[in-house]
Design an enzyme around this catalytic site. Structure first.
Site, PDB file in Angstrom:
ATOM      1  N   ASP B  12       0.812  -1.142   0.143  1.00  0.00           N
ATOM      2  CA  ASP B  12      -0.016   0.049  -0.073  1.00  0.00           C
ATOM      3  C   ASP B  12       1.106   1.134  -0.068  1.00  0.00           C
ATOM      4  O   ASP B  12       1.974   0.964   0.350  1.00  0.00           O
ATOM      5  CB  ASP B  12      -0.940  -0.051   1.255  1.00  0.00           C
ATOM      6  CG  ASP B  12      -1.528   1.259   1.479  1.00  0.00           C
ATOM      7  OD1 ASP B  12      -2.279   1.619   0.657  1.00  0.00           O
ATOM      8  OD2 ASP B  12      -1.640   1.717   2.652  1.00  0.00           O
ATOM      9  N   ASP B  14      -0.446   5.171   0.663  1.00  0.00           N
ATOM     10  CA  ASP B  14      -0.902   6.253   1.497  1.00  0.00           C
ATOM     11  C   ASP B  14      -0.842   5.614   3.207  1.00  0.00           C
ATOM     12  O   ASP B  14      -1.632   4.544   3.412  1.00  0.00           O
ATOM     13  CB  ASP B  14      -2.105   6.605   1.584  1.00  0.00           C
ATOM     14  CG  ASP B  14      -2.390   7.672   0.528  1.00  0.00           C
ATOM     15  OD1 ASP B  14      -1.878   8.998   0.906  1.00  0.00           O
ATOM     16  OD2 ASP B  14      -2.703   7.422  -0.501  1.00  0.00           O
TER      17      ASP B  14
END
Lengths: 269, 269
Positions: B12, B14
């Protein structure tokens, strides 16, 4: 059927007097007739993104003069609500400049940061930015109570139905879990009382004229004021006639009041 | 415990690699270790308002080089979905420039007017205007199906949690009565499949690393991929440990993978 015993009119603006920036056909002349007949008038609008001054200018430009005291907007009634109910409370505002102007002119205290707000005031914001939306989100997330001028999903604009303040409310409620504490706009008692106070008349001597069943007609029904639905805005005749709380009159537009004024005059003669 | 049998990482962005515009401490060095260990990598983000090119530049500026094929965003996967499922469909876009760039580069057909759109694509829009919101409303009101990159309510930004695309979706759904037809983002199978296809590995040889229980960890659980929750973003250790679907690992940050890489190396020696 004459205007029997009606001495004050509570007249909606969007969809009744104008649509977007255009006056509705006959509205100007009809207002002249109403004035000439000596009937008291207040304009009652759920728009909270205008100040009374801005609204006065808009009407003036359409040839419809109105005193500031004859204009009651949700922005003005929001200011009054905050000052009467929580005079030390600090507000964070999400809405067009008219909201800011109106709340400032009433002396409502504003919070310096969203996180410090006791109230988040939400109205239509046609010049909104993401940063402003994010600030409103932060105010609500930090516990500011939500006071909204109205909850309408759409309003009749220049190019058809436009997305209204209901959109922002849904955005804030959905992302923060906050709930709306106060809805200022029609059909609330806040608006009905403000109108009756300005007219200085009891409800039975007034008539509400508006294009919305759920704001104008519902306000009249709740406050014991007779109602006229106009079809110049967002409602069709079918919906008007099928309404659970049927309006006392259904008119194509506000111009239809002239027939009543005429018969009223004849009856008196 | 070593990285036994993990040859591909689905990482991922953010809250895992960066927070807002700042790289998370140790992320750069950790990525260098991962690359040096010869482990395959894809970055998988629910951000749909970036194009792959923009994302690549952002990572590059943080000293984290990545090939375009190693970046999978919801904007790219939305484009693929539309082209595969309704190649003649016309889309109306609500989102930042990155969404437009990504859909253009994939050759998705765009509608000339909101009323003519078959699909309304919604993603985060940090430069939104009222007129754009109103156009999106008109597309949905005219029957465009809603495809959204993600439904997140907030994302971790520079100044704390920021309001995310869930706000716009709520605004459109509430005002039009439309329903969301497709949610492209994690934890969807669209995203998991896109990542596994890019890695060219079976699920059991991969590991998802992310800061969100309901998007990253849930994606891994649904797709049969092991999961590591990092606490550098939006989730606390308490919530991670209390999760119904407990992640295989809970790390303070992505840097914790280095211990595993180290023991992996030692085991192999």
């Amino acid at each position: 059927m004459a205007l029997n015993g009606i001495d004050g009119l509570i007249i909606d603006l969007d969809g009744t007097i104008y649509l977007g920036s255009q006056a509705i056909e006959g509205a100007k002349e009809t207002m002249e007739h109403i004035r000439a007949a000596g009937i008291k008038v207040v304009f009652l609008s759920n728009r909270g993104n205008y100040s009374r001054r801005m609204c006065q200018e808009k009407l003036e430009a359409m040839g419809i003069p109105a005193a500031a005291e004859e204009i009651i907007l949700t922005s003005s009634v929001t200011a009054t609500y905050l000052l009467e109910n929580e005079p030390d409370g600090k507000a964070w505002l999400f809405g067009d400049e008219g909201l800011h102007e109106e709340l400032r002119s009433h002396g409502v205290q504003l919070a310096a940061k969203p996180e410090e707000a006791d109230w988040l005031v939400i109205t239509l914001h046609e010049s909104l930015t993401y940063a402003e939306l994010n600030d409103a989100f932060r105010a609500a997330r930090s516990g500011a109570k939500l006071i909204v001028t109205n909850e309408d999903k759409t309003f009749p604009g220049d190019g058809g139905e436009c997305i209204d303040v209901g959109a922002t409310i849904a955005a804030i409620v959905h992302t923060t879990g906050a709930e709306v504490s106060v809805v200022v706009g029609k059909p609330s008692a806040y608006m009905a009382n403000a109108a009756l106070r300005a007219l200085d008349l009891p409800p039975e001597r007034c008539l509400v004229i508006g294009d919305s069943l759920h704001s104008d007609i519902a306000l009249g029904k709740r406050a014991g004021i007779r109602t006229a639905l106009v079809l110049s805005g967002s409602t069709t005749r079918e919906r008007g006639e099928a309404a659970e709380e049927r309006p006392d009159f259904i008119w194509d537009s506000i111009s239809d009041i002239r027939t009543l004024l005429q018969s009223d005059k004849e009856e008196r003669q």
